[in-house]
Design a protein around this motif. Structure first.
Motif, PDB file in Angstrom:
ATOM      1  N   ASP A  99      27.005  41.087  36.178  1.00 16.06           N
ATOM      2  CA  ASP A  99      28.268  41.843  36.204  1.00 16.06           C
ATOM      3  C   ASP A  99      29.189  41.353  37.314  1.00 16.06           C
ATOM      4  N   LEU A 100      28.572  40.830  38.393  1.00 18.18           N
ATOM      5  CA  LEU A 100      29.385  40.366  39.519  1.00 18.18           C
ATOM      6  C   LEU A 100      30.340  39.251  39.098  1.00 18.18           C
ATOM      7  N   LEU A 101      29.918  38.453  38.130  1.00 15.00           N
ATOM      8  CA  LEU A 101      30.781  37.374  37.647  1.00 15.00           C
ATOM      9  C   LEU A 101      32.053  37.907  37.005  1.00 15.00           C
ATOM     10  N   TRP A 102      32.018  39.189  36.562  1.00  6.67           N
ATOM     11  CA  TRP A 102      33.165  39.786  35.890  1.00  6.67           C
ATOM     12  C   TRP A 102      34.031  40.648  36.806  1.00  6.67           C
ATOM     13  N   ALA A 103      33.585  40.815  38.059  1.00  7.46           N
ATOM     14  CA  ALA A 103      34.401  41.594  38.997  1.00  7.46           C
ATOM     15  C   ALA A 103      35.804  41.002  39.156  1.00  7.46           C
ATOM     16  N   PRO A 104      35.959  39.656  39.237  1.00 11.83           N
ATOM     17  CA  PRO A 104      37.319  39.103  39.325  1.00 11.83           C
ATOM     18  C   PRO A 104      38.189  39.459  38.117  1.00 11.83           C
ATOM     19  N   LEU A 105      37.572  39.646  36.921  1.00 12.07           N
ATOM     20  CA  LEU A 105      38.354  40.013  35.741  1.00 12.07           C
ATOM     21  C   LEU A 105      39.014  41.371  35.934  1.00 12.07           C
ATOM     22  N   PHE A 106      38.219  42.343  36.412  1.00 12.96           N
ATOM     23  CA  PHE A 106      38.772  43.697  36.593  1.00 12.96           C
ATOM     24  C   PHE A 106      39.818  43.717  37.702  1.00 12.96           C
ATOM     25  N   LEU A 107      39.545  42.969  38.775  1.00 10.81           N
ATOM     26  CA  LEU A 107      40.548  42.890  39.835  1.00 10.81           C
ATOM     27  C   LEU A 107      41.791  42.151  39.346  1.00 10.81           C
ATOM     28  N   GLY A 108      41.583  41.163  38.457  1.00 13.32           N
ATOM     29  CA  GLY A 108      42.720  40.441  37.886  1.00 13.32           C
ATOM     30  C   GLY A 108      43.582  41.342  37.018  1.00 13.32           C
ATOM     31  N   VAL A 109      42.942  42.267  36.272  1.00 14.90           N
ATOM     32  CA  VAL A 109      43.716  43.216  35.467  1.00 14.90           C
ATOM     33  C   VAL A 109      44.531  44.124  36.374  1.00 14.90           C
ATOM     34  N   LEU A 110      43.976  44.476  37.557  1.00 14.70           N
ATOM     35  CA  LEU A 110      44.742  45.260  38.521  1.00 14.70           C
ATOM     36  C   LEU A 110      45.988  44.487  38.966  1.00 14.70           C
ATOM     37  N   PHE A 111      45.829  43.187  39.202  1.00  9.29           N
ATOM     38  CA  PHE A 111      46.995  42.361  39.539  1.00  9.29           C
ATOM     39  C   PHE A 111      48.004  42.350  38.393  1.00  9.29           C
ATOM     40  N   PHE A 112      47.493  42.363  37.154  1.00  9.33           N
ATOM     41  CA  PHE A 112      48.384  42.383  35.991  1.00  9.33           C
ATOM     42  C   PHE A 112      49.185  43.681  35.952  1.00  9.33           C
ATOM     43  N   LEU A 113      48.499  44.813  36.293  1.00 10.17           N
ATOM     44  CA  LEU A 113      49.213  46.084  36.331  1.00 10.17           C
ATOM     45  C   LEU A 113      50.263  46.086  37.434  1.00 10.17           C
ATOM     46  N   ASP A 114      49.860  45.589  38.630  1.00 12.60           N
ATOM     47  CA  ASP A 114      50.817  45.461  39.734  1.00 12.60           C
ATOM     48  C   ASP A 114      50.146  44.653  40.846  1.00 12.60           C
ATOM     49  N   PRO A 115      50.824  43.681  41.432  1.00  9.49           N
ATOM     50  CA  PRO A 115      50.227  42.876  42.492  1.00  9.49           C
ATOM     51  C   PRO A 115      49.726  43.698  43.681  1.00  9.49           C
ATOM     52  N   LEU A 116      50.418  44.793  43.980  1.00 11.39           N
ATOM     53  CA  LEU A 116      49.994  45.619  45.101  1.00 11.39           C
ATOM     54  C   LEU A 116      48.640  46.260  44.825  1.00 11.39           C
ATOM     55  N   LEU A 117      48.445  46.736  43.593  1.00  7.92           N
ATOM     56  CA  LEU A 117      47.149  47.311  43.223  1.00  7.92           C
ATOM     57  C   LEU A 117      46.039  46.261  43.307  1.00  7.92           C
ATOM     58  N   GLY A 118      46.348  45.070  42.807  1.00  8.78           N
ATOM     59  CA  GLY A 118      45.361  43.996  42.873  1.00  8.78           C
ATOM     60  C   GLY A 118      45.041  43.600  44.304  1.00  8.78           C
ATOM     61  N   GLY A 119      46.038  43.584  45.171  1.00  7.22           N
ATOM     62  CA  GLY A 119      45.810  43.231  46.572  1.00  7.22           C
ATOM     63  C   GLY A 119      44.907  44.232  47.270  1.00  7.22           C
ATOM     64  N   ILE A 120      45.142  45.545  46.997  1.00  8.58           N
ATOM     65  CA  ILE A 120      44.283  46.576  47.607  1.00  8.58           C
ATOM     66  C   ILE A 120      42.842  46.421  47.134  1.00  8.58           C
ATOM     67  N   GLY A 121      42.672  46.217  45.829  1.00  7.50           N
ATOM     68  CA  GLY A 121      41.318  46.061  45.283  1.00  7.50           C
ATOM     69  C   GLY A 121      40.613  44.837  45.847  1.00  7.50           C
ATOM     70  N   THR A 122      41.329  43.711  45.932  1.00 12.44           N
ATOM     71  CA  THR A 122      40.724  42.480  46.445  1.00 12.44           C
ATOM     72  C   THR A 122      40.365  42.620  47.922  1.00 12.44           C
ATOM     73  N   ALA A 123      41.255  43.228  48.714  1.00 12.62           N
ATOM     74  CA  ALA A 123      40.979  43.421  50.143  1.00 12.62           C
ATOM     75  C   ALA A 123      39.736  44.291  50.343  1.00 12.62           C
ATOM     76  N   CYS A 124      39.619  45.348  49.530  1.00  9.98           N
ATOM     77  CA  CYS A 124      38.438  46.209  49.634  1.00  9.98           C
ATOM     78  C   CYS A 124      37.165  45.444  49.265  1.00  9.98           C
ATOM     79  N   ALA A 125      37.231  44.627  48.211  1.00  6.44           N
ATOM     80  CA  ALA A 125      36.060  43.848  47.798  1.00  6.44           C
ATOM     81  C   ALA A 125      35.635  42.886  48.909  1.00  6.44           C
ATOM     82  N   ILE A 126      36.610  42.233  49.550  1.00  2.01           N
ATOM     83  CA  ILE A 126      36.286  41.300  50.636  1.00  2.01           C
ATOM     84  C   ILE A 126      35.633  42.041  51.804  1.00  2.01           C
ATOM     85  N   LEU A 127      36.175  43.224  52.135  1.00  2.54           N
ATOM     86  CA  LEU A 127      35.599  44.007  53.226  1.00  2.54           C
ATOM     87  C   LEU A 127      34.165  44.438  52.917  1.00  2.54           C
TER      88      LEU A 127
END
Length: 570
Positions: A141-169
């Motif tokens: 499932d970890l291989l698909w985490a970027p897909l879900f975060l990518g959909v967040l970027f599709f909805l809005d870059p700000l949403l995707g940025g928050i999700g990606t920052a949290c994942a990195i942390l």
């Protein structure tokens, strides 16, 4: 390098995992379908807000609901199938590797390190349990985490940025936990292993410990190791708690920010209200495998270490499992030709150019001062190791080859340290084979143990642990001799067979050796006590790893031992 060369260089573990490649790809395909179908609830919310509420169409709502329900059920089915597939893969790997791992474990223990070999056998179970565990599905499932975060970027870059920052942390916190707990966990495991080892040795030497009044010391030793392990575990637990204290609020705050930003987008940019719930679902789905892998990082690390140890041990095994050669029964011609031996890791030869020959039915007495290499030579003659130089053959075939081909069927061996291995007395005598009761009784009678065994609670079926506690050292040694004589071997090596025997026991040993000789068995007796030498036909004297004398017993007595009458000590 060709593909053939690659296959030849593969360890059995690598070959087994390579054979599972198509199965793992199938699991990956199931995971693809499962994770794609996880998008269904988010799409459903967006469609409800975008189509159903605007059109107020019940039919559209019903159709959307049915489609999403089918998607959810299909996803659940795919998840069940992939978990079942991983379980079958783990079982298949265990079945394929169990025998070769056991064989390699014994080889590695005899050649390199016995404690590491013991760990390797447990490591196979660790590998199987990891493949069956939920953490392995999370890795897919970890291989698909970027897909879900990518959909967040599709909805809005700000949403995707928050999700990606949290994942990195979260990933950083997991790495921090691994680094800060690695040393204390290793210290805890080492101390715990010492504690169990000291307890095991104390229980096996309980009579001596009680006799010498050492129980308090033994308890203190085990307790101190256990306390050291507990302290190290507590240190690791405190560090883990600190890391988790940072990780938990990070995800919660990110979830609040996601919903807050999504609401702001609805208010300020007139976005679809469904984005509030859809972004929350996507964020949770994208972070779930990251959070799961972070929480199971210790398990992944343990599996990685287990794989490394298992691969190292299996590298000592051949590419194919050992098989039994069909060899004719040997007659008993023993030849030791120019044998030299250097122990593993040593830099000096403990045997140098030893040569001797025995005919079928002859008995050799091997004597010499302590440290002269007698037991080492006996070990080599029994086929338990190979000489560095020269060869040892039984009927022109290497003794080690005989042992690999037919086990101990034709070569009997009594080591100095008597270890009677088996669930029962019968199994201990029959060398862990399916015991032939007639042969077991014959071997026991040969060493005068039949009547003694019959007085045990369950005779030959008495558990070996109980029998050991009831038998005296000399009787246990006679059981070891019976094991060496079981199955009518053609070569028997006895290392200090009379060390614990009284006069009566030595007479029984004389009779047993005479019986073996009459049966055409070649015998090598290693001893410090010369009382057994009258039963020998030839004597060899070892000094500093070299053969200083070898010949007929009568001649060696006259020239070297100053015993003119060979029968004087009978």
């Amino acid at each position: 390098m060709t593909s053939v060369d690659n296959r030849i260089r593969q360890t059995p573990l690598q070959a087994a995992l390579t054979a599972c490649t198509s199965s793992f790809l199938l699991v990956f395909a199931y995971s693809c379908g499962f994770n794609l179908l996880l998008l269904a609830p988010s799409i459903y919310l967006l469609q409800v807000y975008d189509r159903v509420l605007s059109s107020r169409s019940v039919d559209t709502l019903v159709m959307l609901t049915l489609i999403v329900c089918l998607a959810v059920l299909a996803g659940a089915l795919l998840d069940t199938v992939r978990r079942a597939a991983l379980t079958r893969i783990a079982t298949w790997l265990d079945d394929r590797l169990r025998h070769v791992v056991l064989w390699a474990t014994f080889e590695y223990a005899s050649q390199v390190n016995s404690s590491r070999a013991n760990e390797a056998y447990r490591d196979l179970g660790t590998l199987r349990q990891f493949i069956e565990s939920p953490i392995s599905t999370l890795l897919f499932d970890l291989l698909w985490a970027p897909l879900f975060l990518g959909v967040l970027f599709f909805l809005d870059p700000l949403l995707g940025g928050i999700g990606t920052a949290c994942a990195i942390l979260l990933f950083g916190f997991a790495l921090m936990g691994e680094i800060t707990t690695r040393v204390p966990l290793a210290q805890a495991a080492s101390a715990q292993a010492r504690s169990f080892s000291h307890l095991w040795h104390a229980l096996n030497s309980l009579s001596v410990i009680r006799a010498l009044g050492l129980i308090n010391g033994a308890v203190r030793q085990v307790h101190n190791d256990a306390e050291e392990a507990k302290t190290a575990f507590q240190t690791a637990a405190r560090r883990t708690e600190r890391v988790q204290a940072l990780a938990r609020p990070t995800k919660a705050l990110a979830q609040v920010l996601i919903m807050g930003v999504a609401t702001w987008l609805v208010l300020e940019e007139q976005r679809n209200p469904g984005i509030i719930f859809a972004s929350s679902l996507l964020f949770g789905r994208g972070l779930a495998p990251i959070e799961g892998v972070a929480g199971g990082w210790r398990t992944i690390s343990s599996m990685r270490d287990a794989y490394r140890r298992l691969a190292e041990v299996l590298a000592t095994a051949p590419a194919t499992q050992p098989h039994r050669l069909r060899l004719p029964e040997p007659v008993g011609y023993l030849s030791v030709s120019d044998v030299s031996y250097c122990p593993p890791g040593g830099n000096a030869f403990v045997l140098k150019g030893v040569s001797l020959r025995l005919l079928p039915g002859e008995c050799l007495g091997l004597i010499g001062p302590s440290g002269s290499g007698k037991s080492v030579l006996g070990h080599l003659i029994a086929g338990l190791s190979n000489p560095a130089i020269g060869c040892i053959t039984l009927d022109t075939i290497g003794v080690a080859t005989w042992r690999r081909a037919v086990g101990g069927s034709y070569v009997g061996y009594l080591p100095q340290e008597i270890e009677l291995v088996g669930a029962s007395v019968a199994e201990a005598i029959s060398c862990l084979t399916d015991p032939d009761q007639t042969e077991v009784i014959r071997a026991a009678q040969m060493v005068g143990m039949h009547e003694i065994i019959m007085r045990l609670p369950k005779a030959y079926d008495t558990e070996m642990s109980e029998a050991t506690s009831r038998l005296r050292p000399g009787q246990r040694q006679r059981l070891g001799i019976a094991r060496a004589c079981f199955g009518r071997p053609r070569l028997v090596v006895l290392d200090e067979p009379n060390a614990h025997l009284d006069y009566k026991g030595e007479q029984i040993l004389f009779n047993a050796i005479e019986s073996l000789k009459a049966d055409g068995t070649t015998i090598v007796v290693i001893t410090h006590r010369t009382g057994i030498l009258p039963v020998t036909d030839k004597i060899a004297i070892l000094e500093d790893g070299m053969l200083s004398a070898f010949g007929r017993s009568q001649d060696i007595f006259e020239r070297h031992l100053r015993r003119p009458q060979i029968n004087a000590s009978r």
